[in-house]
Design an enzyme around this catalytic site. Sequence first.
Site, PDB file in Angstrom:
ATOM      1  N   GLN A  51       2.487  -5.542  -5.528  1.00  0.00           N
ATOM      2  CA  GLN A  51       1.049  -5.765  -5.701  1.00  0.00           C
ATOM      3  C   GLN A  51       0.489  -6.779  -4.704  1.00  0.00           C
ATOM      4  O   GLN A  51      -0.715  -6.984  -4.657  1.00  0.00           O
ATOM      5  CB  GLN A  51       0.749  -6.203  -7.129  1.00  0.00           C
ATOM      6  CG  GLN A  51       0.998  -5.102  -8.135  1.00  0.00           C
ATOM      7  CD  GLN A  51       0.738  -5.550  -9.554  1.00  0.00           C
ATOM      8  OE1 GLN A  51       0.699  -6.727  -9.862  1.00  0.00           O
ATOM      9  NE2 GLN A  51       0.558  -4.581 -10.436  1.00  0.00           N
ATOM     10  N   ASN A  52       1.351  -7.404  -3.913  1.00  0.00           N
ATOM     11  CA  ASN A  52       0.864  -8.308  -2.886  1.00  0.00           C
ATOM     12  C   ASN A  52       0.292  -7.453  -1.757  1.00  0.00           C
ATOM     13  O   ASN A  52       0.942  -6.522  -1.282  1.00  0.00           O
ATOM     14  CB  ASN A  52       1.980  -9.214  -2.365  1.00  0.00           C
ATOM     15  CG  ASN A  52       1.455 -10.329  -1.498  1.00  0.00           C
ATOM     16  OD1 ASN A  52       0.783 -10.089  -0.505  1.00  0.00           O
ATOM     17  ND2 ASN A  52       1.766 -11.551  -1.888  1.00  0.00           N
ATOM     18  N   LYS A  53      -0.903  -7.746  -1.327  1.00  0.00           N
ATOM     19  CA  LYS A  53      -1.611  -6.911  -0.352  1.00  0.00           C
ATOM     20  C   LYS A  53      -1.410  -7.348   1.099  1.00  0.00           C
ATOM     21  O   LYS A  53      -2.083  -6.855   1.995  1.00  0.00           O
ATOM     22  CB  LYS A  53      -3.110  -6.891  -0.682  1.00  0.00           C
ATOM     23  CG  LYS A  53      -3.435  -6.351  -2.054  1.00  0.00           C
ATOM     24  CD  LYS A  53      -2.992  -4.915  -2.201  1.00  0.00           C
ATOM     25  CE  LYS A  53      -3.372  -4.359  -3.554  1.00  0.00           C
ATOM     26  NZ  LYS A  53      -2.689  -3.125  -3.846  1.00  0.00           N
ATOM     27  N   SER A 153      -3.176 -13.206  -0.261  1.00  0.00           N
ATOM     28  CA  SER A 153      -2.894 -11.778  -0.448  1.00  0.00           C
ATOM     29  C   SER A 153      -2.207 -11.513  -1.787  1.00  0.00           C
ATOM     30  O   SER A 153      -1.998 -10.368  -2.174  1.00  0.00           O
ATOM     31  CB  SER A 153      -2.011 -11.267   0.697  1.00  0.00           C
ATOM     32  OG  SER A 153      -0.768 -11.952   0.719  1.00  0.00           O
TER      33      SER A 153
END
Length: 174
Positions: A51-53, A153
């Site tokens: 889920q880290n962008k 992020s």
Amino acid sequence: MNSPAFLPDAAADPRKRCFDPVVDADTRLLILGSLPGEKSLAHSQYYAHPQNKFWMLLGEVLGVNLIGLPYAARLSTLLAHGVGLWDVVAQAQRTGSLDSNIRARDDNDLVALTASLPRLHTIAFNGGTAAKLGIKVLGEHAQRYRIVSLPSSSPAYTLAYGAKLLQWKTLHPF
């Protein structure tokens, strides 16, 4: 049976450690995070939490689908674009992945690293904690570089993706 007292016990040292820097002599932009989260540490990869962008945001900045690449190719692609990665915190105690839980930290020698990068002109911080700590660690040395503070992020920072992307796209000229 008790283990001998002289053997190191990994459980006795709860400190989390950062990864080695990803840089080379052509690094022009250095992106600094705070300290890898649990998923990243477990996978031994920068920004491994699904889920880290980070990879999506930076991929849009560079115009490359970083998400679709194997990890080693992602790192090679960053270097090919003059982008380096590291963390402000070398090691610290931290329960979980939140920056707010970082305790008893030792910082990386950012001054030495940046001084070793002859083409470096911009330092970007991924998140407020990285910026706050990193600028302090760099001290007056920070004045040599363009400093960019980016929204984290991380999924823990709940700013909408589009709003994050607008700010991350300010890296495009660098």
